[in-house]
Design a protein around this motif. Structure first.
Motif, mmCIF file in Angstrom:
data_model
loop_
_atom_site.group_PDB
_atom_site.id
_atom_site.type_symbol
_atom_site.label_atom_id
_atom_site.label_comp_id
_atom_site.label_asym_id
_atom_site.label_seq_id
_atom_site.Cartn_x
_atom_site.Cartn_y
_atom_site.Cartn_z
ATOM 1 N N TYR A 157 -4.446 -5.263 7.696
ATOM 2 C CA TYR A 157 -5.316 -4.560 8.647
ATOM 3 C C TYR A 157 -6.407 -5.494 9.152
ATOM 4 C CZ TYR A 157 -3.324 0.047 7.776
ATOM 5 O OH TYR A 157 -2.476 1.129 7.732
ATOM 6 N N LEU A 158 -6.526 -5.587 10.459
ATOM 7 C CA LEU A 158 -7.606 -6.375 11.051
ATOM 8 C C LEU A 158 -8.458 -5.467 11.938
ATOM 9 C CD1 LEU A 158 -8.398 -9.546 11.464
ATOM 10 C CD2 LEU A 158 -7.496 -9.159 13.742
ATOM 11 N N THR A 159 -9.783 -5.508 11.745
ATOM 12 C CA THR A 159 -10.710 -4.819 12.646
ATOM 13 C C THR A 159 -11.802 -5.813 12.966
ATOM 14 O OG1 THR A 159 -10.284 -2.659 11.665
ATOM 15 C CG2 THR A 159 -12.310 -2.879 12.921
ATOM 16 N N ALA A 160 -11.740 -6.397 14.158
ATOM 17 C CA ALA A 160 -12.699 -7.425 14.542
ATOM 18 C C ALA A 160 -13.596 -6.889 15.654
ATOM 19 C CB ALA A 160 -11.956 -8.664 15.018
ATOM 20 N N TYR A 191 0.830 -1.212 0.000
ATOM 21 C CA TYR A 191 0.000 0.000 0.000
ATOM 22 C C TYR A 191 0.860 1.256 0.000
ATOM 23 C CZ TYR A 191 -4.741 -1.893 0.542
ATOM 24 O OH TYR A 191 -5.958 -2.499 0.336
ATOM 25 N N GLN A 220 -0.496 -12.867 14.064
ATOM 26 C CA GLN A 220 0.137 -13.388 12.843
ATOM 27 C C GLN A 220 0.281 -12.303 11.780
ATOM 28 O OE1 GLN A 220 -1.578 -16.874 11.021
ATOM 29 N NE2 GLN A 220 -1.665 -17.968 12.960
ATOM 30 N N MET A 221 -0.771 -11.484 11.641
ATOM 31 C CA MET A 221 -0.723 -10.408 10.646
ATOM 32 C C MET A 221 0.352 -9.394 11.017
ATOM 33 S SD MET A 221 -4.818 -10.015 10.043
ATOM 34 C CE MET A 221 -4.873 -8.744 8.788
ATOM 35 N N MET A 272 -4.922 -14.435 15.001
ATOM 36 C CA MET A 272 -4.942 -13.874 13.642
ATOM 37 C C MET A 272 -4.239 -12.524 13.619
ATOM 38 S SD MET A 272 -6.880 -15.146 10.928
ATOM 39 C CE MET A 272 -7.866 -13.803 10.223
ATOM 40 N N ARG A 303 3.857 -10.923 10.416
ATOM 41 C CA ARG A 303 4.081 -10.955 8.978
ATOM 42 C C ARG A 303 4.430 -9.570 8.436
ATOM 43 N NH1 ARG A 303 1.234 -13.845 4.351
ATOM 44 N NH2 ARG A 303 0.978 -12.201 2.839
#
Lengths: 205, 205
Positions: free
Chosen positions: A141-144, A121, A168-169, A165, A172
């Motif tokens: 990007y994680l938004t849970a 990006y 891990q992101m 998760m 990484r």
């Protein structure tokens, strides 16, 4: 380069106040020591639990937990006890670097460098006069959503899974920082070092 | 403008094959009718359930459910029955437009227009020769892990809550499309219309 001088003063002041993410201090030093470019706001990547009064109310949000390294299920769970009002989410965000380049030619080099280091990006965020702001950014990007108004809807098993998760992101995304470092080393060999950096450093460090 | 001609042919072909999101067809027509700019891949914003064999394996992922409008809890729940292997997530993504501008001056106008229309992630994505690719993008991204390898960890209540969040984010992001439309109308008045667009349209429509 009055703007770079000001940016360097801010950076060294933030360093003294321990407001810079520890795991990217060396990288920020490297980037700022290169002729023709300097950093503004940057983050080494983070994970945590965010509470927002309502959807998208970023300025009024508060972190119940925020770390620049993987978190444990237990601390995530514990932090949720402090939830009060609004939307509660688990967030994981990749490293992000804002780099100002003196002109378009340099900006293109930085942009290419970001992409070549795996930050997909990477964009030209703003063009002001001859200066260009390049954003080096990842896609992880994680938004849970976890719950609302202090009430947690995620089960322990689901929370643990989401934390894994997010971790891990983050791992990484952060794993690309060494490649970024190497590529900026090459850019420095190409563009040369900036005396202004060492001047401000010797005064303020 | 050979590149624009090719882009227009692709667009009208996709239209015939009903491969263009219905709720942005008029907007894409408007943008492409403006002198000096044209669209490439665009999406009107979507929500759905994605299954990925492993983390970040985008090319191998498959949608169990995908819509360009809010979804119902029941259809989300139903689609999860088709999960087989890999990570399962609920995704909500804002509208995204890729617009090529003939030169930097036009690109700056499009960039400014995107930001002024409330699309906060509007950037210059690539500079190739004199041409510039502008990405008009929002910030409303949701990625909520739901389970793994066919096993769903989200409770019904939690899934319903996450679907509601995703729907709200989608509605919010899409609500900016009319403003975008108005601003492109103004840009058209400013830059003039492109005969090439009407020529290709009359041949292919």
């Amino acid at each position: 380069m009055r703007a770079k001088r000001e940016a360097l003063v801010s950076l060294f002041t933030a360093l003294k106040e321990r407001k810079v993410d520890a795991d990217i201090i060396d990288l920020l030093m490297l980037i700022n020591s290169i002729k023709g470019i300097y950093t503004t706001s940057s983050c080494s990547g983070r994970i945590g639990i965010l509470e927002e009064p309502y959807l998208g109310s970023k300025p009024l949000s508060r972190w119940l937990l925020k770390k620049h390294a993987p978190i444990m299920f237990e601390e995530a769970k514990e932090s949720l006890k402090n939830a009060e009002r609004g939307m509660i989410s688990l967030k994981s965000q990749p490293p992000i670097f804002h780099i100002v380049a003196e002109d378009l030619r340099l900006a293109k080099k930085v942009h290419e460098l970001g992409l070549a280091s795996g930050f997909k990006y990477t964009t030209f965020k703003a063009l002001k006069g001859s200066r260009v702001l390049v954003e080096i950014n990842g896609t992880e990007y994680l938004t849970a959503p976890l719950g609302k108004d202090g009430r947690i809807l995620a089960t322990d098993e689901h929370l643990a899974f989401s934390v894994e998760m997010g971790n891990q992101m983050l791992i990484r995304a952060k794993s690309r920082i060494p490649r970024l470092w190497e590529n900026f080393e090459k850019l420095k060999a190409n563009l040369g070092e900036d005396n202004l950096f060492y001047e401000v450093k010797s005064k303020l460090e």
